[in-house]
Design a protein around this motif. Structure first.
Motif: not given
Length: 386
Positions: A72-99
């Motif tokens: 939910m904190e876009v700028e903080q997430t952006a700073d983290l991505i800039e620092r880590l420089k990942p090749d791949i990002i896997f999003n396993a989050t949601t506000l409503h899990s299917w189950w």
């Protein structure tokens, strides 16, 4: 990704799916530099340690970094991505899990399930949209893999230039059953049978349980030892019935390993892009599911000789109606079918026929409130409903 360098993967979320994927990545022995991003550090650390224990029992020992992430904190997430420089990002989050809705009493679940999976799209869209904004903010070149209803969400985000690269699960979860059933009918080992399957989430979710398509459109090509099996040699009705009977698998949360394995197959293929084909939903911002060839040059929908990309897209656009989605407009607006809108109104008391990407957060909050009320009056524990 440079040879002899570990591929850097950032896994965001350590719920059921994120934890299972971490297990499989660690057990794979692939040369990966893994980082887990989560809000609850103590819970995430314990899940990471569980994954490392299991991998060590199997002869694999690999460190995993842990970082705090609040999407939910876009700028903080952006700073983290800039620092880590990942090749791949896997999003396993949601506000409503299917189950979650499966924990309702059967009668209440049946009433709500009639709206199909599409009615929860706003809640699936919020966090991955925030993540994609962070990715764009720092012009990250990371390949973003989205697990949150990518059949629709990826296409909606494409309307505002925020589409993840590809999704996981859904169509990929149906492919192993189809291969097993086809190999049985052809009297061949499964390794000698391959398929190219095009279908939306609805069909890949329903067919393995019911043995039928309910009339939802799809395309399926079957190959034996690299040669296409002529049309008519395998009856699709018999094939699908076999998937739901002889090759029926455990479903629900207990069967989550199939989704986790599809995600792991995608992540490993991206880490070593050697031209393999992996089935996936939402590639390149498209609606529905497709076979995707993953090469160094990028992702490509792998089409059988007699099927065009426009035809494949049309199949998925028609198939999405069965999941409660009327359309995803060019600007990303998601429109529900009349039947799904009626379920939202009659069951949850919530009026929603369409929403734009910019409105997803507000619509998600309203939908969550209505569902929480419905869940409470129908006896679902509040910890699950929320």
């Amino acid at each position: 990704m440079t040879p002899n360098r570990q591929t850097k993967i950032l896994v965001i979320g350590q719920g059921v799916l994120g934890g299972d994927v971490l297990d499989l990545l660690l057990q794979s022995g692939a040369p990966l530099a893994l980082t887990v991003g989560a809000r609850n550090q103590e819970k995430a650390l314990q899940r990471i340690n569980l994954a490392r224990y299991t991998a060590l029992n199997l002869g694999q020992s690999q460190p995993v970094d842990l970082v705090t992430v609040d999407l939910m904190e876009v700028e903080q997430t952006a700073d983290l991505i800039e620092r880590l420089k990942p090749d791949i990002i896997f999003n396993a989050t949601t506000l409503h899990s299917w189950w979650v809705i499966t924990k309702l009493p059967p009668a209440a679940f049946a009433r709500l399930d009639a709206g199909r999976g599409g009615i929860w799209t706003p809640m699936h869209q919020v966090l991955i949209r925030k993540l994609m904004k962070a990715v764009r903010l720092v012009d990250s070149k990371a390949v973003v893999v989205n697990a949150s209803y990518p059949d629709v969400v990826n296409a909606s985000l494409a309307g505002e230039g925020l589409a993840p690269s590809v999704g996981i699960g859904n169509i990929a979860n149906a492919v192993p059953g189809i291969r097993l059933a086809a190999s049985h009918m052809l009297n061949l080992p499964p390794a000698e049978v391959d398929v190219r399957f095009f279908a939306h989430h609805y069909l890949s979710y329903r067919m393995p349980s019911t043995g039928g398509t309910d009339g939802a459109p799809y395309h399926l090509s079957i190959y034996a030892n690299g040669m296409e099996v002529p049309a008519g040699e395998i009856d699709h009705d018999a094939l699908f019935k076999s998937v739901a009977s002889r090759f029926r698998r455990v479903k629900g949360l207990a069967g989550q390993s199939v989704t986790a394995s599809s995600a792991t197959a995608m992540l490993l293929a991206l880490a070593n892009p050697a031209g393999h084909v992996v089935h996936a939903p939402g590639p390149l911002g498209l609606v529905g599911g497709y076979p995707v060839r993953i090469a160094k040059a990028g992702l490509l929908v792998d089409l059988p000789g007699k099927l065009t990309l426009d035809e494949a897209i049309d199949i998925n656009c028609r198939c999405q109606h069965y999941d409660g989605i009327e359309s995803v407009d060019d600007d990303g607006t998601v429109r529900f079918t009349d039947a799904s809108s009626e379920v939202l109104h009659e069951v949850l008391g919530f009026d929603l026929k369409s929403y734009s990407p910019e409105e997803c957060e507000e619509r998600a909050a309203e939908l969550a409130a209505h569902f929480a009320h419905f869940a409470r009056i129908n006896g679902m524990p509040s910890a699950v409903a929320s």
